[in-house]
Write an enzyme that holds these catalytic residues in place. Structure first.
Site, PDB file in Angstrom:
ATOM      1  N   ASP A  69       0.863  -1.319   0.057  1.00  0.00           N
ATOM      2  CA  ASP A  69      -0.001  -0.164   0.018  1.00  0.00           C
ATOM      3  C   ASP A  69       0.988   1.184  -0.033  1.00  0.00           C
ATOM      4  O   ASP A  69       0.430   2.275  -0.619  1.00  0.00           O
ATOM      5  CB  ASP A  69      -0.730   0.087   1.248  1.00  0.00           C
TER       6      ASP A  69
HETATM    7  P1  NDP Z   1       0.909  -3.859   3.137  1.00  0.00           P
HETATM    8  O1  NDP Z   1       0.061  -4.632   4.055  1.00  0.00           O
HETATM    9  O2  NDP Z   1       0.285  -2.952   2.315  1.00  0.00           O
HETATM   10  O3  NDP Z   1       1.683  -5.126   2.271  1.00  0.00           O
HETATM   11  C1  NDP Z   1       2.525  -6.019   2.662  1.00  0.00           C
HETATM   12  C2  NDP Z   1       2.937  -7.084   1.563  1.00  0.00           C
HETATM   13  O4  NDP Z   1       3.785  -7.851   2.060  1.00  0.00           O
HETATM   14  C3  NDP Z   1       1.780  -7.910   1.330  1.00  0.00           C
HETATM   15  O5  NDP Z   1       1.056  -7.379  -0.005  1.00  0.00           O
HETATM   16  C4  NDP Z   1       2.293  -9.242   1.003  1.00  0.00           C
HETATM   17  O6  NDP Z   1       2.000  -9.853  -0.028  1.00  0.00           O
HETATM   18  C5  NDP Z   1       3.652  -9.197   1.512  1.00  0.00           C
HETATM   19  N1  NDP Z   1       4.179 -10.049   2.513  1.00  0.00           N
HETATM   20  C6  NDP Z   1       3.609 -10.616   3.513  1.00  0.00           C
HETATM   21  N2  NDP Z   1       4.312 -11.759   3.917  1.00  0.00           N
HETATM   22  C7  NDP Z   1       5.605 -11.730   3.193  1.00  0.00           C
HETATM   23  C8  NDP Z   1       6.503 -12.432   3.186  1.00  0.00           C
HETATM   24  N3  NDP Z   1       6.775 -13.389   4.209  1.00  0.00           N
HETATM   25  N4  NDP Z   1       7.526 -12.328   2.138  1.00  0.00           N
HETATM   26  C9  NDP Z   1       7.474 -11.304   1.333  1.00  0.00           C
HETATM   27  N5  NDP Z   1       6.252 -10.586   1.319  1.00  0.00           N
HETATM   28  C10 NDP Z   1       5.420 -10.474   2.079  1.00  0.00           C
HETATM   29  O7  NDP Z   1       2.211  -3.311   3.944  1.00  0.00           O
HETATM   30  P2  NDP Z   1       2.965  -1.906   3.949  1.00  0.00           P
HETATM   31  O8  NDP Z   1       3.945  -2.052   4.961  1.00  0.00           O
HETATM   32  O9  NDP Z   1       3.183  -1.388   2.293  1.00  0.00           O
HETATM   33  O10 NDP Z   1       1.612  -1.028   4.193  1.00  0.00           O
HETATM   34  C11 NDP Z   1       1.007  -1.143   5.650  1.00  0.00           C
HETATM   35  C12 NDP Z   1      -0.389  -0.846   5.740  1.00  0.00           C
HETATM   36  O11 NDP Z   1      -0.887  -1.092   7.079  1.00  0.00           O
HETATM   37  C13 NDP Z   1      -1.007   0.473   5.206  1.00  0.00           C
HETATM   38  O12 NDP Z   1      -2.258   0.279   4.237  1.00  0.00           O
HETATM   39  C14 NDP Z   1      -1.192   1.143   6.384  1.00  0.00           C
HETATM   40  O13 NDP Z   1      -2.244   2.106   6.380  1.00  0.00           O
HETATM   41  C15 NDP Z   1      -1.421  -0.001   7.355  1.00  0.00           C
HETATM   42  N6  NDP Z   1      -1.418   0.602   8.668  1.00  0.00           N
HETATM   43  C16 NDP Z   1      -0.219   0.836   9.138  1.00  0.00           C
HETATM   44  C17 NDP Z   1      -0.211   1.199  10.795  1.00  0.00           C
HETATM   45  C18 NDP Z   1       1.174   1.707  11.198  1.00  0.00           C
HETATM   46  O14 NDP Z   1       1.011   2.434  12.181  1.00  0.00           O
HETATM   47  N7  NDP Z   1       2.355   1.464  10.514  1.00  0.00           N
HETATM   48  C19 NDP Z   1      -1.566   1.173  11.185  1.00  0.00           C
HETATM   49  C20 NDP Z   1      -2.521   0.706  10.860  1.00  0.00           C
HETATM   50  C21 NDP Z   1      -2.399   0.273   9.464  1.00  0.00           C
HETATM   51  P3  NDP Z   1       2.133 -11.400  -0.526  1.00  0.00           P
HETATM   52  O15 NDP Z   1       1.111 -12.102   0.142  1.00  0.00           O
HETATM   53  O16 NDP Z   1       1.991 -11.302  -1.882  1.00  0.00           O
HETATM   54  O17 NDP Z   1       3.640 -12.000   0.082  1.00  0.00           O
END
Ligand code: NDP
Length: 470
Positions: free
Chosen positions: A393
């Site tokens: 994201d």
């Molecule tokens: P996202 O949740 O957008 O994306 C994380 C990605 O990591 C997934 O698409 C997943 O894809 C991939 N992933 C998961 N596990 C693995 C793995 N073992 N190896 C490789 N890839 C992996 O994370 P972002 O950090 O980009 O964004 C954070 C989101 O959380 C935002 O939407 C934000 O608004 C929200 N948020 C953040 C808060 C904060 O304080 N930081 C608080 C509340 C919400 P796949 O499954 O294909 O591997």
């Protein structure tokens, strides 16, 4: 009135808390900030014990010391053992216990007065009941947040028709009980009902909120706990509790606002919007016609080895994969060959504020290499490779270009402006917001599928091999 020396002791404590919080503002001084605040807390405990010297210290110590020892053991062992990914639930638990303690103290005070056959007068009843209300609400809410984050209960938003009406009705009942208790000044059964209502309200308030929004809620509940502690300070006539509670209340509120702003979502949307699928599924609008290009470790190693400047963008997936040490090794490998490496840190990358900073600090990534979003965004056009590791994201260009996107307006890292982009993740599944990411279909982007830790380790080895052969 306290003895002036006691007041002075509390003043020193309050100053140490403020200095501690100030130093927590930068990773370089955060450790020291924690130590200063902890020393302040130790002084506060000693000063409070000295203040109690007129009372029966022996029986107090017999009650308090075992509790302190048990608390120190559980807290110390828990804090040492917790994984980085488990930190939000740990904070939720600590926060809940603080709130519960504030509530219990006030319940005890109410009982103490009514057991002596007196009524609680209005001046005392207001802080006592406020502390019971906010403390119970924050206690129950924090436990639900903990259960969601620990996946003891489903993490998705739990909603049902008429939810807001039920919550509003319950709040009205609890407030009505509070008014009756204030007016009459007694009634232990009504007080029990008041507390039970507040506990239920705390649970119902947090259940409809999605698991990944929990850090925002924990921060909000944290500010509630601060207010409960400050009000309890009035109940106990204890200045340091008032000051420290106010500090926690204010900092929790500021943090809640900062997180909401970084996600470009009003707090009301976080509280009542049941936002986010929690990720992990293909996007509903996954692109017909558009193809993402998959690359091999060998392709990407060559791209990295011959780059002049690489920006690493860590996200939640890196934390899940616990790949921070592998990333540091890869960066060391590249830097040894003269590649400039920096890290782009989005304020809400991961699942809690500062998640990425702490993660990378654990792997001993030098702090000056971590660049905040506003600082690094102008530098993407002169970046050869943006290496997106487990982030989704926070690099989604729809936030800039698609007014229909749920994350439209959220500030993002402009990875799409780099010369080439490599995305490391396991599949084409969505991130927390549950939406498709056009960056993956950009002609400049290649996808390297696999677990982040394993892929990065393989990349390191391959970069070494490519450069040795060159
Ligand atoms: P996202 O949740 O957008 O994306 C994380 C990605 O990591 C997934 O698409 C997943 O894809 C991939 N992933 C998961 N596990 C693995 C793995 N073992 N190896 C490789 N890839 C992996 O994370 P972002 O950090 O980009 O964004 C954070 C989101 O959380 C935002 O939407 C934000 O608004 C929200 N948020 C953040 C808060 C904060 O304080 N930081 C608080 C509340 C919400 P796949 O499954 O294909 O591997």
């Amino acid at each position: 009135m306290h003895d002036p020396w006691i007041t002075l002791g509390y003043l020193v404590t309050a100053v140490m808390f403020i200095l501690g919080i100030k130093r927590l503002g930068s990773p370089a001084t955060a450790r020291q900030g924690n130590q200063i605040a902890a020393a302040g807390m130790a002084i506060a405990i000693v000063v409070t014990l000295i203040d109690l010297r007129g009372s029966d210290l022996g029986s107090l110590a017999a009650l308090a010391l075992p509790a302190v020892v048990i608390g120190v053991i559980i807290g110390g062992v828990g804090a040492r053992r917790v994984q980085m990914t488990g930190m939000p639930q740990m904070v939720a638990l600590f926060n809940g216990l603080g709130a519960g303690a504030a509530g219990l103290i006030s319940i005890g005070d109410f009982r103490h007065i009514t057991d002596a056959g007196q009524s609680v007068d209005v001046i005392d009843a207001v802080p006592i009941l406020l502390s019971c209300l906010i403390g119970s609400l924050s206690f129950a809410g924090s436990l639900v947040a903990f259960a969601k984050l620990q996946e003891l209960i489903p993490t998705r938003p739990m909603t049902y028709p008429g939810q807001k009406v039920v919550n509003g009705g319950l709040l009205a009942l609890v407030l009505a009980a509070g008014i009756v208790l204030t007016a009459t000044g007694h009634g232990l059964i009504l007080l029990a009902a008041f507390v039970a209502g507040a506990l239920l309200l705390g649970m119902l308030f947090v259940l409809p909120i999605g698991g990944a929004d929990m850090p925002v809620i924990i921060s909000l509940l944290n500010s509630f706990t601060g207010v409960a502690a400050a009000v309890t300070g009035f109940v106990l006539d204890n200045e340091v509790l008032i000051v420290s509670g106010a500090l926690v209340g204010a900092s929790g509120t500021i943090l809640t606002q900062l997180m909401s702003r970084a996600m470009n979502r009003p707090l009301s949307n976080v509280l009542f919007g049941a936002f986010g699928s929690g990720g992990g599924a293909p996007a509903a609008n996954a692109d017909a016609g558009r193809q993402a290009r998959a690359a091999t470790v060998e392709d990407v190693a060559v791209l990295l080895a011959y780059a002049r400047r690489v920006v690493i963008i860590p996200g939640y997936g890196l934390a899940v994969a616990r790949g921070q040490h592998a990333v540091k090794e890869l960066a060391d490998e590249l830097e040894a060959r003269g590649v400039e490496v920096e890290y782009a840190i989005h304020p809400v990358a991961g699942r809690m504020p500062g998640h990425m900073n702490v993660l990378l600090a654990e792997a001993k990534v030098p702090y000056p290499q971590l660049k905040e979003m506003d600082e690094i965004n102008p530098d993407f056009p002169r970046t050869d490779v943006a290496l997106v590791i487990g982030a989704n994201d926070v690099v989604n260009p729809s936030a800039r270009s698609d007014p229909g996107s749920p994350i439209y307006g959220m500030p993002i890292l402009n990875a799409d402006q780099a010369q080439s982009i490599v995305v490391l993740k396991r599949s084409m599944n969505t991130g927390f917001a549950g939406i498709d990411n056009p960056l993956f279909y950009d002609p400049k982007t290649v996808m390297l599928f696999g677990d982040a830790a394993k892929t990065v380790a393989a990349l390191s080895a391959e970069v070494k091999r490519v450069l040795a052969a060159a």
